[in-house]
Design a protein around this motif. Structure first.
Motif: not given
Ligand code: ZN
Ligand code: X8Z
Length: 584
Positions: A358-359, A362, A386, A496
């Motif tokens: 997930h990170e 980004h 996201e 989200y």
């Molecule tokens: Zn995030």
């Protein structure tokens, strides 16, 4: 965000103390004052016929302006409150009264809630952590008031309206879009809720069985009952035909593999090792970096460039030994070009494996759009930002884990129901949580919810959307929303909800691009340069066009569409309906 703000925020998040908070508040105050000035000046050009790109940059400047009062005293009060609330959450601890027990931060508590099957212990952990919210209550109410002053100065009714204005449609249209998507998905959620509730009652008896049909929030394997995958063992199908699937014990598989491949990290998994010793901490850090390498290697397999050297030097991968930090995972680009970092407190388990992807989603987005003009260096909308890493993580199928050597077996096709159930517990269960959080916050901003009824309203929304209830009585002295990171840190949450749906749209588009033709839930586009090229193109566009156009290029559709998510879970939906009908 300006570069100096990012550095000040980084410092306040990775070294919580009075000085870092002071400086963070000061820098944000200066930055907000300047942005508000520029935003006000920009309205001089509102009626001018400008080139399209320039017009869009003015628009983004205006809808991206901070909801903060221009009066210097009030502005200072607001930025101080923001830093203080973030610090309160980051420093939050639960200290059990049992003799010999130590104080625990949210990450340790979360680890225990994931595995404990003792309702009394779960209730204690739940209530212990939720106590961090109460002291925030009055500060939060004031924080809302100040932000609203700012929003009104910018010409919005309240801050919620400003937040909803950032989606290339009107705030009212945005509301309708969310409700439309939720209406599409709610039947699936309801079947999942009924099924899980029945299984929890079978496991816990009275402790799970409320007359009103709500599920006690502490029994779902997660502090906020936002993702339920940790209780898969309780709800796994009992039909022997389906029990051939056992989810990979990812935590132990990762520890084993990291330990075998990285001598420096191996020490961290030795029995009895003290992670606060120099050697223990160094090994813990090495193991944390190894976790992130798995994520990076997925992006690299798609043809995207490895992360820069400074990423590995400057990130916070594990909890430092000598200071308080905000552990909640986040991804940063401090110079808006290439100074990429993550801030996490990694442990080697399932949840963090997903969070790493997930990170990095980004970070890869941030780097891809770094050639755009400053105001376009952002996600097509915040939901896109996201969704990137999550769309990648949907490719973490048993087949992929086998390729990596993290499991030896790939379950047979009959195991699709258990696999989908495991995924739905995280993905589908999350939707009403995300919706409830911001629907609550929007009403707090608009004044529909009064400061004296914030907690009551919080639980009304949680009951209405999620169908859950608190394990112990709550009053207005509590402030349970404050126990969720994004409320004290003031991060909007509708993003989200969008992301949970977009990620299936993106996933399908990348599976298609990779040439995959089987059932969607078994697709992994690992190693597909065609999928990577498609992704990179979307990422590079940043926020340079309305998101509808970017989405259309990526997926062929120009709107939020629950279709791919519903397709993914269609077999599970039918199965849940059968199970629930049979249980009546
Ligand atoms: Zn995030
Ligand atoms: O906050 C996050 C990320 C950082 S943007 C770790 N997430 C939400 C949460 O934890 O509540 C990812 C999923 C939902």
């Amino acid at each position: 965000m300006s570069i100096r703000q990012q550095h000040a925020d980084w410092e306040a998040n990775t070294n919580i103390n009075g000085d870092s908070q002071f400086l963070d508040a000061l820098i944000n105050q200066q930055a907000y004052a300047r942005i508000l000035e520029l935003t006000a000046q920009s309205h001089r050009f509102d009626k001018l016929d400008l080139p399209k790109d320039l017009r869009r940059q003015f628009l983004l400047l205006q809808v991206g302006a901070p909801a903060a009062p221009s009066d210097p005293k009030l502005l200072a009060e607001q930025t101080n409150l923001a830093a203080e609330l973030t610090g309160m959450y980051g420093k939050g601890k639960f200290c059990p009264t049992t003799p010999g027990a130590h104080c625990m931060g949210i990450d340790e508590i979360s680890g225990r809630m994931a595995v404990s099957r003792d309702p009394a212990e779960l209730t204690e952990l739940w209530a212990g952590w939720h106590a961090v919210g109460a002291p925030m209550r009055a500060k939060y109410a004031r924080f809302i008031e100040l932000q609203n002053l700012g929003a009104k100065q910018l010409g919005y009714g309240d801050t919620g309206e400003l937040w909803r204005a950032g989606y290339d449609m009107t705030p009212a249209e945005f509301d309708t879009e969310l409700d439309r998507a939720w209406n599409q998905l709610e039947p699936l959620y309801r079947e999942l809720h009924t099924y899980v509730r029945n299984r929890l009652i079978a496991k816990y008896g009275k402790a799970a069985d409320r007359a009103d049909g709500l599920i006690p929030a502490q029994l779902l394997g997660n502090m906020w009952a936002q993702e339920w995958g940790n209780i898969y063992d309780i709800v796994a199908p009992t039909d022997p035909k389906l029990s051939s699937y056992k989810p990979v014990e990812l935590g132990s598989a990762l520890q084993k593999q990291i330990g075998e491949h990285d001598q420096a990290a191996a020490v961290a998994f030795a029995p009895g090792v003290d992670l606060s010793s120099d050697a223990g901490h160094a090994a813990h850090l090495a193991a944390g970096k190894d976790m992130v390498r798995y994520g990076e290697s997925f992006f690299v397999s798609l043809g995207l460039a490895p992360l820069p050297k400074t990423f590995w030097e400057r990130s916070q991968f594990v909890h430092p030994r000598d200071r308080e930090v905000v552990c909640h995972a986040s991804a940063w680009d401090l110079d808006n070009i290439e100074d990429l970092r993550v801030k996490m407190c990694i442990e080697e388990n399932d949840d963090y494996f997903t969070t790493v992807h997930h990170e990095l989603g980004h970070n890869y987005y941030q780097r891809a759009y770094n050639q755009q003009p400053f105001l376009f260096r952002n996600g097509a909308n915040d939901g896109f930002h996201e969704a990137i890493g999550d769309a990648i993580a949907l490719s973490i199928t048993p087949k992929y884990l086998k390729q990596l050597g993290l499991t030896t077996e790939e379950p047979p096709a009959e195991a699709d129901i258990p696999l989908q159930l495991r995924t739905a517990l995280d993905k589908v269960a999350f939707l009403p949580f995300a919706l409830a959080l911001d629907k609550w916050r929007w009403q707090v901003f608009s004044g529909q919810i009064k400061p004296g009824e914030m907690n009551k309203a919080w639980w009304a929304f949680r009951a209405k959307y999620q169908g859950i209830a608190p394990p112990v009585e709550r009053t207005e002295a509590d402030f349970d929303a404050g126990a969720k990171n994004h409320v004290p840190t003031n991060v909007p949450y509708a993003r989200y909800f969008l992301a949970r749906i977009y990620q299936f749209q993106f996933f399908k588009a990348m599976c298609d691009a990779s040439g995959y033709t089987g059932p969607l839930n078994r697709c992994s586009f690992y190693g597909s340069k065609a999928a990577g090229a498609k992704l990179q193109k979307m990422l590079e566009a940043g926020q340079s066009k309305p998101w509808q156009a970017t989405l259309k290029e990526m997926t062929g559709t120009d709107h939020l569409d629950a279709g791919p998510m519903l397709d993914y879970f269609a077999p599970l939906y039918n199965w849940l309906k059968q199970q629930n009908a049979a249980a009546k």
